[in-house]
Enzyme design. Structure first.
Site, PDB file in Angstrom:
ATOM      1  N   SER A  13       3.406  -1.059  -6.228  1.00 26.99           N
ATOM      2  CA  SER A  13       2.103  -1.572  -5.766  1.00 26.99           C
ATOM      3  C   SER A  13       2.233  -2.643  -4.689  1.00 26.99           C
ATOM      4  CB  SER A  13       1.281  -2.109  -6.949  1.00 26.99           C
ATOM      5  OG  SER A  13       0.945  -1.073  -7.835  1.00 26.99           O
ATOM      6  N   TYR A  18      -5.707  -1.435  -3.322  1.00 28.70           N
ATOM      7  CA  TYR A  18      -6.568  -1.487  -4.498  1.00 28.70           C
ATOM      8  C   TYR A  18      -7.885  -2.236  -4.320  1.00 28.70           C
ATOM      9  CZ  TYR A  18      -2.235   0.051  -6.676  1.00 28.70           C
ATOM     10  OH  TYR A  18      -1.109   0.747  -6.991  1.00 28.70           O
ATOM     11  N   ASP A  55       6.635   8.429  -0.116  1.00 25.38           N
ATOM     12  CA  ASP A  55       6.052   7.645   0.974  1.00 25.38           C
ATOM     13  C   ASP A  55       6.982   7.615   2.190  1.00 25.38           C
ATOM     14  OD1 ASP A  55       3.996   7.115  -0.782  1.00 25.38           O
ATOM     15  OD2 ASP A  55       4.760   5.152  -1.371  1.00 25.38           O
ATOM     16  N   GLU A  78      10.090   5.499  -0.345  1.00 24.81           N
ATOM     17  CA  GLU A  78      10.348   5.512  -1.777  1.00 24.81           C
ATOM     18  C   GLU A  78       9.650   6.703  -2.422  1.00 24.81           C
ATOM     19  OE1 GLU A  78       7.821   2.648  -4.191  1.00 24.81           O
ATOM     20  OE2 GLU A  78       7.702   1.693  -2.212  1.00 24.81           O
ATOM     21  N   ASN A  90       7.448   7.572  -5.931  1.00 23.29           N
ATOM     22  CA  ASN A  90       6.723   7.044  -7.083  1.00 23.29           C
ATOM     23  C   ASN A  90       6.647   8.141  -8.133  1.00 23.29           C
ATOM     24  OD1 ASN A  90       5.300   4.303  -6.143  1.00 23.29           O
ATOM     25  ND2 ASN A  90       5.356   5.731  -4.435  1.00 23.29           N
TER      26      ASN A  90
END
Length: 305
Positions: free
Chosen positions: A147, A213, A254, A267, A269
């Site tokens: 995040s 977010y 990503d 990376e 996830n």
């Protein structure tokens, strides 16, 4: 129907004790609602609460993992579920641990010839001046957080050292990557197949926690605007990166693209967010899959495997 094949209710593991707890609660509650919408009996279990393991043992044979970060996405819960013989969504122990460890994941990609930006393991006595003289700009990251927590973009030796000390509050292992100037993309992978890539645009210096977010100004562009050949290359790289560390089920890869058009892996996830701002549901929608259908498909992969 999947609901008829399950021999117990599904436990949605959420919350937990990581720095991403709040996002996990949002993801888990959205998943829980989707399962119930599909007629699948499901219950939320917060792994921060005492007694959750015993409750799991006594009542559940299937788990949907909606935990983000340490003690949820890093192979620890996956190992526990393996020992208990309980089916679970997403990648196994090794792949989860590797994906969560950004430094070792990048070392693996280097070893198998997949493109990722140059990086360095930062320590208190690192050559701050030397690194910045080499790269000009860099991104500093805790190696085991998600995040964008603890991350900072830097363009001087002083900022690099400050960012290291900031990131080390989140993790004992901190890395710096050469900054890739260009567009950012993300590619969801479901059952080993890449979904349509999404291009991310934010007014912030990078796609940080606020952009992910909170902000309503972040742009999610799908179709992503790449030429067909480039989009296909991006999807192939996502699938290769996913397989290279042993991932299964579902996940998200990503990327950055530099000004010359080259793609660089950032990376993987293994338990991506499933909130109203999340990217995997957007990619699924682009191929006509609703959020509820996506959640059911992810669960089905774990039951069938």
């Amino acid at each position: 129907m999947l609901a008829e094949r399950l021999n117990s209710p599904v436990a949605v593991l959420l919350g937990g004790t990581s720095a991403e707890r709040d996002i996990s609660l949002q993801s888990g509650n959205a998943v829980l609602q989707a399962l119930q919408n599909k007629g699948i009996a499901a219950v939320a279990l917060d792994t921060a609460e005492a007694g959750w393991v015993q409750e799991l043992i006594e009542h559940y044979q299937h788990v949907f993992i909606a935990l983000h970060g340490i003690n949820g996405e890093d192979g620890t819960v996956q190992g526990l579920l393996e020992m208990l013989g309980i089916s679970y969504t997403g990648s196994g122990v090794m792949a989860s641990a590797l994906a969560m460890d950004k430094m070792r994941c990048k070392q693996l990609w280097d070893g198998v010839g997949l493109p990722t930006a140059e990086f360095a393991h930062l320590q208190a006595d690192s050559d701050w001046q030397g690194l910045m003289a080499q790269w000009g700009e860099a991104m500093v990251k805790p190696a085991h957080e998600g995040s964008s927590l603890g991350m900072a973009k830097v363009n001087s030796a002083e900022q690099l050292e400050q960012a290291y000390h900031y990131a080390s509050q989140y993790d004992a292992v901190v890395i710096a990557e050469r900054w890739i100037k260009g567009a950012e993309f993300t590619v969801a992978v479901l059952a080993g197949v890449a979904l349509p890539p999404i291009r991310l645009e934010t007014a912030n210096s990078f796609y940080d926690y606020e952009a992910k977010y909170i902000s309503n100004d972040t742009k999610y562009i799908c179709p992503c605007g790449l030429a067909a050949e480039q989009e296909q290359l991006l999807k192939q790289l996502a699938e290769q990166a996913f397989v290279s560390i042993g991932c299964t089920g579902w996940g998200r890869v990503d990327f950055m693209q530099d000004e010359q058009g080259n793609f660089y892996l950032l990376e993987v996830n293994t338990v991506p967010g499933m909130t109203s701002h999340s990217l995997v549901p957007m990619a699924a929608k682009a191929v006509g899959m609703s959020f509820d259908d996506l959640v059911e498909a992810i669960l089905a992969l774990s039951v069938e495997s």
